[in-house]
Design a protein around this motif. Structure first.
Motif, PDB file in Angstrom:
ATOM      1  N   THR A  76      -3.166  79.568  42.057  1.00  0.00           N
ATOM      2  CA  THR A  76      -3.724  78.581  41.637  1.00  0.00           C
ATOM      3  C   THR A  76      -4.381  77.790  42.160  1.00  0.00           C
ATOM      4  N   LEU A  77      -4.529  78.259  43.574  1.00  0.00           N
ATOM      5  CA  LEU A  77      -5.959  77.366  44.142  1.00  0.00           C
ATOM      6  C   LEU A  77      -6.782  78.218  44.556  1.00  0.00           C
ATOM      7  N   ARG A  78      -6.811  79.756  44.154  1.00  0.00           N
ATOM      8  CA  ARG A  78      -8.061  80.392  44.321  1.00  0.00           C
ATOM      9  C   ARG A  78      -8.867  80.405  42.783  1.00  0.00           C
ATOM     10  N   PHE A  79      -8.074  80.550  41.948  1.00  0.00           N
ATOM     11  CA  PHE A  79      -8.994  80.909  40.451  1.00  0.00           C
ATOM     12  C   PHE A  79      -8.483  79.505  39.596  1.00  0.00           C
ATOM     13  N   ARG A  80      -7.507  78.279  40.479  1.00  0.00           N
ATOM     14  CA  ARG A  80      -7.966  77.297  39.415  1.00  0.00           C
ATOM     15  C   ARG A  80      -8.599  75.800  40.357  1.00  0.00           C
ATOM     16  N   ASP A  81      -9.511  75.272  38.778  1.00  0.00           N
ATOM     17  CA  ASP A  81     -10.187  74.140  39.630  1.00  0.00           C
ATOM     18  C   ASP A  81      -9.816  72.867  39.098  1.00  0.00           C
ATOM     19  N   GLY A  82      -8.958  72.108  39.969  1.00  0.00           N
ATOM     20  CA  GLY A  82      -8.777  70.802  38.893  1.00  0.00           C
ATOM     21  C   GLY A  82      -8.347  69.589  39.971  1.00  0.00           C
ATOM     22  N   TRP A  83      -8.117  68.643  39.006  1.00  0.00           N
ATOM     23  CA  TRP A  83      -6.630  67.668  39.981  1.00  0.00           C
ATOM     24  C   TRP A  83      -5.561  68.171  40.862  1.00  0.00           C
ATOM     25  N   MET A  84      -5.297  68.644  39.403  1.00  0.00           N
ATOM     26  CA  MET A  84      -3.931  69.648  39.878  1.00  0.00           C
ATOM     27  C   MET A  84      -3.553  70.433  41.049  1.00  0.00           C
ATOM     28  N   ILE A  88      -1.902  70.287  44.353  1.00  0.00           N
ATOM     29  CA  ILE A  88      -0.963  71.222  45.115  1.00  0.00           C
ATOM     30  C   ILE A  88      -1.434  71.807  46.225  1.00  0.00           C
ATOM     31  N   ALA A  89      -2.632  72.102  46.350  1.00  0.00           N
ATOM     32  CA  ALA A  89      -3.215  72.310  47.405  1.00  0.00           C
ATOM     33  C   ALA A  89      -2.583  70.876  48.646  1.00  0.00           C
ATOM     34  N   GLY A  90      -2.335  69.862  47.776  1.00  0.00           N
ATOM     35  CA  GLY A  90      -1.990  69.403  49.494  1.00  0.00           C
ATOM     36  C   GLY A  90      -0.346  68.865  49.676  1.00  0.00           C
ATOM     37  N   LEU A  91       0.441  68.848  48.008  1.00  0.00           N
ATOM     38  CA  LEU A  91       1.879  68.581  48.755  1.00  0.00           C
ATOM     39  C   LEU A  91       2.176  70.494  49.072  1.00  0.00           C
ATOM     40  N   ALA A  92       0.863  71.049  49.264  1.00  0.00           N
ATOM     41  CA  ALA A  92       1.891  72.361  49.511  1.00  0.00           C
ATOM     42  C   ALA A  92       2.220  72.738  51.137  1.00  0.00           C
ATOM     43  N   VAL A  93       1.051  72.069  52.188  1.00  0.00           N
ATOM     44  CA  VAL A  93       0.929  71.912  53.423  1.00  0.00           C
ATOM     45  C   VAL A  93       1.864  70.587  54.016  1.00  0.00           C
ATOM     46  N   VAL A  94       2.181  69.423  52.960  1.00  0.00           N
ATOM     47  CA  VAL A  94       2.643  68.450  53.979  1.00  0.00           C
ATOM     48  C   VAL A  94       3.613  68.936  55.030  1.00  0.00           C
ATOM     49  N   PRO A  95       5.087  69.964  54.009  1.00  0.00           N
ATOM     50  CA  PRO A  95       6.001  70.003  55.201  1.00  0.00           C
ATOM     51  C   PRO A  95       5.984  70.074  56.756  1.00  0.00           C
ATOM     52  N   MET A  96       4.451  70.996  56.717  1.00  0.00           N
ATOM     53  CA  MET A  96       4.358  71.327  58.285  1.00  0.00           C
ATOM     54  C   MET A  96       3.425  70.004  59.001  1.00  0.00           C
TER      55      MET A  96
END
Length: 272
Positions: A76-84, A88-96
């Motif tokens: 999704t991060l590689r082939f989709r560009d936009g706010w969504m 997702i990119a921000g939420l995906a790394v939150v647990p780190m």
């Protein structure tokens, strides 16, 4: 490591002298220099075998789900560009950036009998919604949540390194999205994927905080069992045998990591 291994075989000298003076139920050599009685005791224990099975199941299931979710998010991060995709990119790394103990207590609270999930289900008339606090399912959920960020970052970096020209060339000759995935993206991202899976598996095998807080009292993973064997029952020799078993499991997972590094180094040499 050597002294710990020797302690499991009955050596109580050197670095093992202090702990051996206060330990209970030690097995010392009666004939010869070593004894395998500590291994026999541990590997015939129903509690250890149960925890070993739980550890393997949690590791396999959690790693598999992490890899599937990580690939979906990375694509999704590689082939989709936009706010969504950015969200997702921000939420995906939150647990780190959340300490393991904080995340574990959050999971316990979230899935508790009076937690958010059960409360929300009750609003729609589902009074018997399951609770995952203090269960192996809760440990699996927590393991997935805490290990997902690293896998997403690794696979995303691998996908970002795939030349755009290869993908466009495949589109020009009529390759479907599914074919582009399995013939271009997956092979070229194999090494980062294997590294992500290996580190995820090793981290779950040796985890302590999450299963200790979220998991059940009995039938939990090896981390809490080793701790209680050492501190609560004062049996460090048996706990050390369990540590050797954890090391052996991690070594099996490390084989894939070594292969991936070897393949990556060989590929780098050939490209020069």
């Amino acid at each position: 490591m050597v002294s710990g291994l020797m302690y499991t075989l009955g050596d109580t000298g050197g670095f093992n002298e202090t702990i051996s003076t206060i330990a209970q139920h030690q097995h010392l050599p009666t004939h010869g220099l070593v004894t395998f009685e500590a291994y026999r005791e541990v590997f015939t224990s129903a509690q250890f075998l149960d925890s070993l099975g739980v550890t393997i199941v949690v590791t396999v299931v959690s790693t598999a789900v992490v890899m599937v979710l990580a690939w979906c998010l990375a694509l999704t991060l590689r082939f989709r560009d936009g706010w969504m995709s950015r969200t997702i990119a921000g939420l995906a790394v939150v647990p780190m950036f959340i300490p393991a103990v904080i995340g574990a207590y959050a999971i316990v609270t979230f899935y508790a009998p009076n937690g958010f999930v059960r409360t929300l289900a009750a609003q729609f008339g589902w009074e018997d919604a399951p609770t995952f606090s203090y269960t192996i399912v809760g440990v699996i959920i927590g393991s997935i949540w805490s290990n997902l960020p690293f896998a997403v970052l690794m696979i995303s970096s691998g996908l970002a390194s795939v030349p755009e020209g290869l993908i466009e060339a495949a589109k020009d000759v009529g390759a479907s999205a599914n074919r582009r995935l399995w013939t271009i993206l997956v092979p070229l991202t194999a090494v980062p994927s294997i590294i992500a899976a290996t580190f995820t598996a090793i981290g779950i095998i040796g985890s302590f905080t999450l299963p200790y807080i979220v998991g059940p009292t009995g039938g939990n993973m090896l981390g809490p069992l080793m701790s209680s064997t050492y501190s609560a029952f004062n049996m460090p020799q048996q706990a050390q045998v369990m540590a050797i078993a954890v090391f052996a499991l991690a070594s099996v997972a490390a084989v894939a990591y070594i292969w991936a590094n070897f393949r990556g180094s060989k590929k780098a040499r050939n490209s020069r």
